[in-house]
Design a protein around this motif. Structure first.
Motif, PDB file in Angstrom:
ATOM      1  N   ARG A 156       3.377  -1.512 -23.560  1.00 57.10           N
ATOM      2  CA  ARG A 156       2.061  -1.553 -24.191  1.00 57.10           C
ATOM      3  C   ARG A 156       0.936  -1.605 -23.167  1.00 57.10           C
ATOM      4  NH1 ARG A 156       2.032  -5.931 -28.751  1.00 57.10           N
ATOM      5  NH2 ARG A 156      -0.027  -5.035 -29.047  1.00 57.10           N
ATOM      6  N   TRP A 157       1.227  -2.151 -21.971  1.00 54.78           N
ATOM      7  CA  TRP A 157       0.137  -2.281 -21.003  1.00 54.78           C
ATOM      8  C   TRP A 157       0.412  -1.663 -19.635  1.00 54.78           C
ATOM      9  CZ3 TRP A 157       0.236  -5.760 -16.715  1.00 54.78           C
ATOM     10  CH2 TRP A 157       1.281  -6.692 -16.708  1.00 54.78           C
ATOM     11  N   ALA A 171       1.691 -15.652 -21.861  1.00 58.30           N
ATOM     12  CA  ALA A 171       2.854 -15.454 -22.738  1.00 58.30           C
ATOM     13  C   ALA A 171       3.045 -13.974 -23.062  1.00 58.30           C
ATOM     14  CB  ALA A 171       2.699 -16.272 -24.009  1.00 58.30           C
ATOM     15  N   PHE A 172       1.949 -13.265 -23.343  1.00 57.99           N
ATOM     16  CA  PHE A 172       2.043 -11.846 -23.672  1.00 57.99           C
ATOM     17  C   PHE A 172       2.493 -11.031 -22.457  1.00 57.99           C
ATOM     18  CE2 PHE A 172       0.366  -7.553 -24.093  1.00 57.99           C
ATOM     19  CZ  PHE A 172       0.800  -7.207 -25.366  1.00 57.99           C
ATOM     20  N   ALA A 173       1.860 -11.250 -21.311  1.00 56.86           N
ATOM     21  CA  ALA A 173       2.179 -10.471 -20.107  1.00 56.86           C
ATOM     22  C   ALA A 173       3.588 -10.760 -19.599  1.00 56.86           C
ATOM     23  CB  ALA A 173       1.155 -10.751 -19.013  1.00 56.86           C
ATOM     24  N   ASP A 204       6.255 -11.441 -21.242  1.00 55.82           N
ATOM     25  CA  ASP A 204       7.298 -10.881 -22.108  1.00 55.82           C
ATOM     26  C   ASP A 204       7.551  -9.432 -21.696  1.00 55.82           C
ATOM     27  OD1 ASP A 204       8.841  -9.724 -24.136  1.00 55.82           O
ATOM     28  OD2 ASP A 204       7.728 -10.710 -25.745  1.00 55.82           O
ATOM     29  N   LEU A 253      -4.009  -3.998 -20.156  1.00 58.91           N
ATOM     30  CA  LEU A 253      -3.604  -5.306 -20.676  1.00 58.91           C
ATOM     31  C   LEU A 253      -4.778  -5.978 -21.376  1.00 58.91           C
ATOM     32  CD1 LEU A 253      -1.665  -7.700 -20.989  1.00 58.91           C
ATOM     33  CD2 LEU A 253      -2.267  -8.388 -18.648  1.00 58.91           C
ATOM     34  N   LEU A 261      -4.200  -6.766 -25.462  1.00 61.17           N
ATOM     35  CA  LEU A 261      -3.840  -8.156 -25.729  1.00 61.17           C
ATOM     36  C   LEU A 261      -4.260  -8.547 -27.141  1.00 61.17           C
ATOM     37  CD1 LEU A 261      -2.723 -10.805 -24.457  1.00 61.17           C
ATOM     38  CD2 LEU A 261      -5.089 -11.356 -23.913  1.00 61.17           C
ATOM     39  N   PRO A 262      -3.310  -8.988 -27.974  1.00 61.07           N
ATOM     40  CA  PRO A 262      -3.677  -9.399 -29.343  1.00 61.07           C
ATOM     41  C   PRO A 262      -4.713 -10.520 -29.324  1.00 61.07           C
ATOM     42  CG  PRO A 262      -1.296  -9.268 -29.085  1.00 61.07           C
ATOM     43  CD  PRO A 262      -1.894  -9.140 -27.711  1.00 61.07           C
ATOM     44  N   ASN A 284       6.849  -6.402 -23.862  1.00 63.52           N
ATOM     45  CA  ASN A 284       5.493  -5.892 -24.059  1.00 63.52           C
ATOM     46  C   ASN A 284       5.062  -4.906 -22.979  1.00 63.52           C
ATOM     47  OD1 ASN A 284       4.951  -7.382 -26.399  1.00 63.52           O
ATOM     48  ND2 ASN A 284       4.340  -9.179 -25.221  1.00 63.52           N
ATOM     49  N   ARG A 314      -2.177 -17.795 -23.767  1.00 66.32           N
ATOM     50  CA  ARG A 314      -1.968 -16.601 -24.601  1.00 66.32           C
ATOM     51  C   ARG A 314      -1.756 -15.370 -23.730  1.00 66.32           C
ATOM     52  NH1 ARG A 314      -5.566 -12.926 -27.155  1.00 66.32           N
ATOM     53  NH2 ARG A 314      -7.331 -14.134 -26.411  1.00 66.32           N
ATOM     54  N   LEU A 315      -2.602 -15.184 -22.724  1.00 63.91           N
ATOM     55  CA  LEU A 315      -2.460 -14.041 -21.826  1.00 63.91           C
ATOM     56  C   LEU A 315      -1.125 -14.094 -21.085  1.00 63.91           C
ATOM     57  CD1 LEU A 315      -3.447 -11.548 -20.271  1.00 63.91           C
ATOM     58  CD2 LEU A 315      -4.666 -13.120 -18.733  1.00 63.91           C
TER      59      LEU A 315
END
Length: 147
Positions: free
Chosen positions: A32-33, A22-24, A26, A141, A145-146, A29, A19-20
C-alpha cells in the motif's frame, strides 16, 4: 570487501506515533505504501514479533526481485529492524519513529547492505535510486495511512 551501502530518509507525518508505527510495521501493508512492492506472502503467522517472515515481490531499477524479510527486532512505536539474505544482496531495513509535537511523527527509514561484485560498481546509482524511491514511499505512507 566493499564498503556498505546505507541510505536514510525521514519525513514528518500527520499521525500519532503508535498508529503510524503499527501500520508501517505490518509487512502486510507494504504494497500500500512501497511503490516498488507488488505483493507480500507471509511465510509465518502474520505479525511483528522477531522471527516473523514474509516474502516480497518487487521491481527495482527495472528488475523483478523476490526476497524474504525476517523481523529481527521490534520495539512497538519506536523501532523495527528486519533483514533479508535473499534478493540482489543482503539488506537490513530499519524503521524508527519519533514524536514531533501533537499528532505528528517523524519516521526514519534506513536501508543498509553490502553489494558485492558487479553490483558494488553500481552503488552510487543504486544509492540515488534508493533515496528517491524511499522518499516517495514515505510520501505515499502519509497519503494511505488510515485516519
Amino acid at each position: 570487501m566493499t564498503r556498505p551501502l546505507s541510505v536514510s530518509v525521514e519525513r514528518v507525518i500527520k499521525a500519532d506515533r503508535p498508529r503510524l508505527a503499527a501500520f508501517a510495521a505490518d509487512m502486510g501493508n507494504a504494497p500500500r505504501w512501497y511503490r516498488n512492492i507488488a505483493s507480500v506472502d507471509w511465510k509465518t503467522a502474520p505479525g511483528t514479533s522477531p522471527g516473523a517472515r514474509a516474502a516480497f515481490v518487487a521491481q527495482f531499477m527495472g528488475r523483478a526481485l523476490a526476497y524474504t524479510y525476517e523481523i529481527r527486532e521490534h520495539i512497538p512505536g519506536e523501532r523495527l529492524v528486519m533483514s533479508t539474505e535473499d534478493g540482489p544482496f543482503p539488506m537490513e531495513t530499519v524503521y524508527e519513529w519519533f514524536d514531533e509535537g501533537a499528532g505528528r511523527t517523524r519516521m526514519r527509514l534506513t536501508n543498509r547492505g553490502r553489494p558485492e561484485g558487479f553490483k558494488a560498481v553500481l552503488m552510487p546509482v543504486m544509492s540515488l535510486a534508493m533515496r528517491r524511491a524511499m522518499t516517495q514511499d514515505l510520501a505515499q505512507l502519509a497519503r494511505v495511512l488510515p485516519r
